[in-house]
Scaffold this active site. Structure first.
Site, short mmCIF file in Angstrom:
data_model
loop_
_atom_site.label_atom_id
_atom_site.label_comp_id
_atom_site.label_asym_id
_atom_site.label_seq_id
_atom_site.Cartn_x
_atom_site.Cartn_y
_atom_site.Cartn_z
N HIS A 1 0.87 -1.18 0.00
CA HIS A 1 0.00 0.00 0.00
C HIS A 1 0.90 1.22 0.00
O HIS A 1 1.72 1.40 0.89
CB HIS A 1 -0.91 0.01 1.24
CG HIS A 1 -1.85 1.16 1.23
ND1 HIS A 1 -3.07 1.11 0.59
CD2 HIS A 1 -1.76 2.40 1.77
CE1 HIS A 1 -3.69 2.26 0.75
NE2 HIS A 1 -2.91 3.06 1.46
N CYS A 2 0.76 2.06 -1.01
CA CYS A 2 1.64 3.23 -1.16
C CYS A 2 1.03 4.43 -0.44
O CYS A 2 -0.08 4.86 -0.77
CB CYS A 2 1.82 3.54 -2.64
SG CYS A 2 2.94 4.90 -2.96
N PRO A 3 1.76 5.00 0.52
CA PRO A 3 1.21 6.16 1.24
C PRO A 3 1.18 7.44 0.40
O PRO A 3 0.39 8.33 0.68
CB PRO A 3 2.15 6.31 2.44
CG PRO A 3 3.42 5.67 2.01
CD PRO A 3 3.04 4.58 1.06
#
Length: 97
Positions: A61-63
Site C-alpha cells: 500500500h503506497c502512502p
C-alpha cells in the site's frame, strides 16, 4: 513531467481490486476465502487493511498515492521509480558540472 505522469497513472489505475459480490464467494473453496472480505481469492491475492479490500498481485500500500500497488498498476509504479532515479541522477550530475 514524466515522473508526474507516471505517478498519476499509479494513482488513477485500478490495482486489481477483487469486487465483493455474492456470486464471487464459493463455499466449496473455504481455503481461498478472505476472512475479512468473505470473497473467493486467486493465488497471490492479499487483503489490504488500509483500503479494506482484496487486491490481486498486491505488492504494497503506497502512502504517497493512497492506493495499493497491485497487478494492474505495478508496471506504472516501476516506471515512476525509474523516472525518479533518472531525475535524481541528472540533478546530481548538474550540480557537479
Amino acid at each position: 513531467a514524466f515522473s508526474l505522469t507516471a505517478l498519476s497513472l499509479v494513482a488513477c489505475t485500478d490495482p486489481g481490486i477483487v469486487v465483493r459480490s455474492s456470486a464471487n464467494s464459493d463455499p466449496g473453496s473455504a481455503r481461498n476465502v478472505c476472512r475479512v472480505c468473505n470473497v473467493a481469492r486467486k493465488p497471490g491475492t492479499l487483503h489490504c487493511h488500509d483500503c479494506d479490500c482484496c487486491v490481486e498481485g498486491m505488492d504494497h500500500h503506497c502512502p504517497w498515492t493512497g492506493k495499493c500497488v497491485g497487478q494492474r498498476n505495478l508496471c506504472f509504479f516501476y516506471t515512476f521509480l525509474v523516472s525518479i532515479v533518472v531525475n535524481i541522477f541528472f540533478v546530481v550530475a548538474g550540480v557537479f558540472v
